[in-house]
Scaffold this motif. Structure first.
Motif, short mmCIF file in Angstrom:
data_model
loop_
_atom_site.label_atom_id
_atom_site.label_comp_id
_atom_site.label_asym_id
_atom_site.label_seq_id
_atom_site.Cartn_x
_atom_site.Cartn_y
_atom_site.Cartn_z
N CYS A 9 2.39 -0.52 -2.83
CA CYS A 9 2.55 -1.77 -3.59
C CYS A 9 3.28 -1.56 -4.90
CB CYS A 9 1.18 -2.42 -3.83
SG CYS A 9 0.41 -3.00 -2.30
N THR A 10 3.11 -0.40 -5.52
CA THR A 10 3.85 -0.10 -6.74
C THR A 10 5.34 -0.01 -6.44
OG1 THR A 10 1.99 1.06 -7.74
CG2 THR A 10 4.17 1.58 -8.60
N ILE A 11 5.68 0.66 -5.35
CA ILE A 11 7.10 0.77 -4.98
C ILE A 11 7.67 -0.61 -4.65
CG2 ILE A 11 8.66 1.64 -3.20
CD1 ILE A 11 6.84 4.15 -3.09
N GLY A 12 6.92 -1.39 -3.88
CA GLY A 12 7.40 -2.72 -3.52
C GLY A 12 7.56 -3.63 -4.73
N ALA A 13 6.58 -3.61 -5.63
CA ALA A 13 6.63 -4.49 -6.80
C ALA A 13 7.70 -4.06 -7.79
CB ALA A 13 5.26 -4.50 -7.48
N ALA A 14 8.11 -2.79 -7.73
CA ALA A 14 9.13 -2.31 -8.66
C ALA A 14 10.53 -2.79 -8.30
CB ALA A 14 9.12 -0.78 -8.70
N SER A 15 10.71 -3.25 -7.07
CA SER A 15 12.04 -3.67 -6.64
C SER A 15 12.44 -4.99 -7.30
CB SER A 15 12.07 -3.84 -5.12
OG SER A 15 13.32 -4.33 -4.70
N ARG A 16 13.65 -5.05 -7.77
CA ARG A 16 14.19 -6.26 -8.37
C ARG A 16 15.41 -6.77 -7.60
NH1 ARG A 16 9.97 -5.92 -9.99
NH2 ARG A 16 9.15 -5.89 -12.12
N PHE B 249 -0.62 -11.73 11.21
CA PHE B 249 -1.81 -12.17 10.49
C PHE B 249 -2.29 -11.11 9.50
CE2 PHE B 249 -2.91 -14.82 14.46
CZ PHE B 249 -2.31 -15.95 13.93
N ASP B 250 -1.59 -9.99 9.41
CA ASP B 250 -2.03 -8.90 8.53
C ASP B 250 -1.78 -9.26 7.07
OD1 ASP B 250 0.64 -8.77 9.41
OD2 ASP B 250 0.84 -6.67 8.85
N ALA B 251 -2.65 -8.74 6.21
CA ALA B 251 -2.63 -9.07 4.78
C ALA B 251 -1.32 -8.64 4.13
CB ALA B 251 -3.80 -8.38 4.08
N ILE B 252 -0.91 -9.42 3.13
CA ILE B 252 0.31 -9.10 2.38
C ILE B 252 0.02 -9.10 0.88
CG2 ILE B 252 1.04 -11.53 2.32
CD1 ILE B 252 3.96 -10.48 2.50
N HIS B 253 0.62 -8.15 0.18
CA HIS B 253 0.58 -8.13 -1.28
C HIS B 253 1.75 -9.00 -1.74
CE1 HIS B 253 1.04 -6.71 -5.40
NE2 HIS B 253 -0.15 -6.13 -5.31
N GLU B 254 1.44 -10.14 -2.30
CA GLU B 254 2.47 -11.14 -2.59
C GLU B 254 3.51 -10.64 -3.59
OE1 GLU B 254 2.95 -13.94 -1.15
OE2 GLU B 254 1.09 -14.43 -0.13
N ALA B 255 3.07 -9.98 -4.65
CA ALA B 255 4.03 -9.54 -5.67
C ALA B 255 4.97 -8.46 -5.14
CB ALA B 255 3.29 -9.04 -6.90
N ALA B 256 4.43 -7.59 -4.29
CA ALA B 256 5.24 -6.50 -3.74
C ALA B 256 6.00 -6.91 -2.49
CB ALA B 256 4.35 -5.31 -3.42
N VAL B 257 5.56 -7.98 -1.84
CA VAL B 257 6.08 -8.42 -0.54
C VAL B 257 5.97 -7.27 0.46
CG1 VAL B 257 7.89 -9.73 0.64
CG2 VAL B 257 7.76 -9.78 -1.86
N VAL B 258 4.77 -6.72 0.56
CA VAL B 258 4.50 -5.59 1.45
C VAL B 258 3.18 -5.84 2.19
CG1 VAL B 258 4.08 -3.11 1.60
CG2 VAL B 258 5.67 -3.97 -0.11
N HIS B 259 3.23 -5.72 3.51
CA HIS B 259 2.01 -5.70 4.32
C HIS B 259 1.48 -4.26 4.26
CE1 HIS B 259 2.71 -9.67 6.26
NE2 HIS B 259 4.00 -9.35 6.11
N ALA B 260 0.98 -3.88 3.11
CA ALA B 260 0.73 -2.46 2.83
C ALA B 260 -0.40 -1.87 3.66
CB ALA B 260 0.44 -2.28 1.34
N MET B 261 -1.41 -2.68 3.97
CA MET B 261 -2.56 -2.13 4.68
C MET B 261 -2.22 -1.72 6.10
SD MET B 261 -5.78 -1.26 4.50
CE MET B 261 -6.72 -2.12 3.23
N THR B 262 -1.26 -2.37 6.71
CA THR B 262 -0.99 -2.13 8.13
C THR B 262 -0.58 -0.69 8.42
OG1 THR B 262 -0.49 -4.45 8.53
CG2 THR B 262 0.43 -2.87 10.09
N PRO B 263 0.51 -0.16 7.86
CA PRO B 263 0.84 1.23 8.16
C PRO B 263 -0.11 2.22 7.48
CG PRO B 263 2.41 0.32 6.60
CD PRO B 263 1.54 -0.81 7.05
N THR B 264 -0.65 1.84 6.32
CA THR B 264 -1.53 2.76 5.59
C THR B 264 -2.80 3.03 6.38
OG1 THR B 264 -0.66 2.00 3.47
CG2 THR B 264 -2.79 3.11 3.44
#
Length: 223
Positions: A138-145, A92-107
């Motif tokens: 999120c920058t690292i996640g969003a940079a992935s192609r 249920f933890d938040a996800i940054h859709e563009a980065a595909v990262v649940h960034a808040m959880t470990p941070t």
């Protein structure tokens, strides 16, 4: 020689003034921090959680940081491990859709554990560290192609954990860069657990949070 991208990202994380963070970003961070704490407490109900907590206790005794929703206290990295597991356990933890990262959880898991260890971190400093750690992840996640071959919420999320802790520690650029390199060697998370839908997925989030603290400890000690 430090790559330009690494320099830019680390300078942003450790060098951005608190006052330069927009009020809207701070307000959003506070809302998502509360949300993550809530889902982390809910995660105490996951069937795998007793075993995770028992294992974390085997790794050493200490009372630096709290386990969310529990009276237990553990060394900071172990508490961050358990808390990140709990926050992702029910997904249920938040996800940054563009980065595909649940960034808040470990941070947040790492940042709160570090704040408790220091005992002198203000709420404003904590929010700033979380915001900038999220920026890094999120920058690292969003940079992935590339096609996702590794579990990005953990592989990118661990940088958010480390970035928040590095900022709270007041690292200079050289120390922050050394820690980032040490972090890279701890990357967790294949996609196998994702395909299987197993609890190992949330365990990988715990690894990511704990790795942020371990890398900062090593860098801070001059490794």
């Amino acid at each position: 020689m430090m790559p330009d991208a690494e320099r830019a990202l680390l300078c942003h994380v450790i060098g951005t003034a608190d006052a330069a963070i927009p009020g809207a970003a701070r307000a959003a961070a506070r809302a998502f921090m509360l949300d993550t704490l809530a889902v982390g407490i809910a995660g105490t109900a996951h069937e795998g959680r007793p075993g995770v907590l028992a294992a974390a206790r085997c790794w050493g005794a200490g009372t630096e940081a709290a386990v969310w929703g529990d009276a237990a206290r553990l060394p900071a990295a172990q508490a961050a491990f358990v808390n990140a597991f709990q926050a992702h356990a029910l997904e249920f933890d938040a996800i940054h859709e563009a980065a595909v990262v649940h960034a808040m959880t470990p941070t947040l898991a790492a940042a709160l554990a570090e704040a408790e260890r220091q005992r002198s971190v203000s709420g404003s400093r904590l929010v700033s560290a979380v915001v900038l750690g999220l920026d890094l992840a999120c920058t690292i996640g969003a940079a992935s192609r590339a096609t996702m071959r590794f579990f990005r919420p953990a592989t990118a999320g661990m940088f958010g954990a480390y970035g928040a802790v590095a900022r709270l520690r007041g690292f200079d650029l050289a120390t922050a860069s050394a820690g980032a390199g040490l972090l890279l060697g701890q990357i967790p998370g294949t996609m196998q657990a994702h395909h299987e839908g197993s609890a190992a997925l949330a365990v990988q989030m715990g690894f990511a949070a704990a790795a942020g603290l371990r890398a900062a400890d090593l860098a801070g000690c001059g490794t």
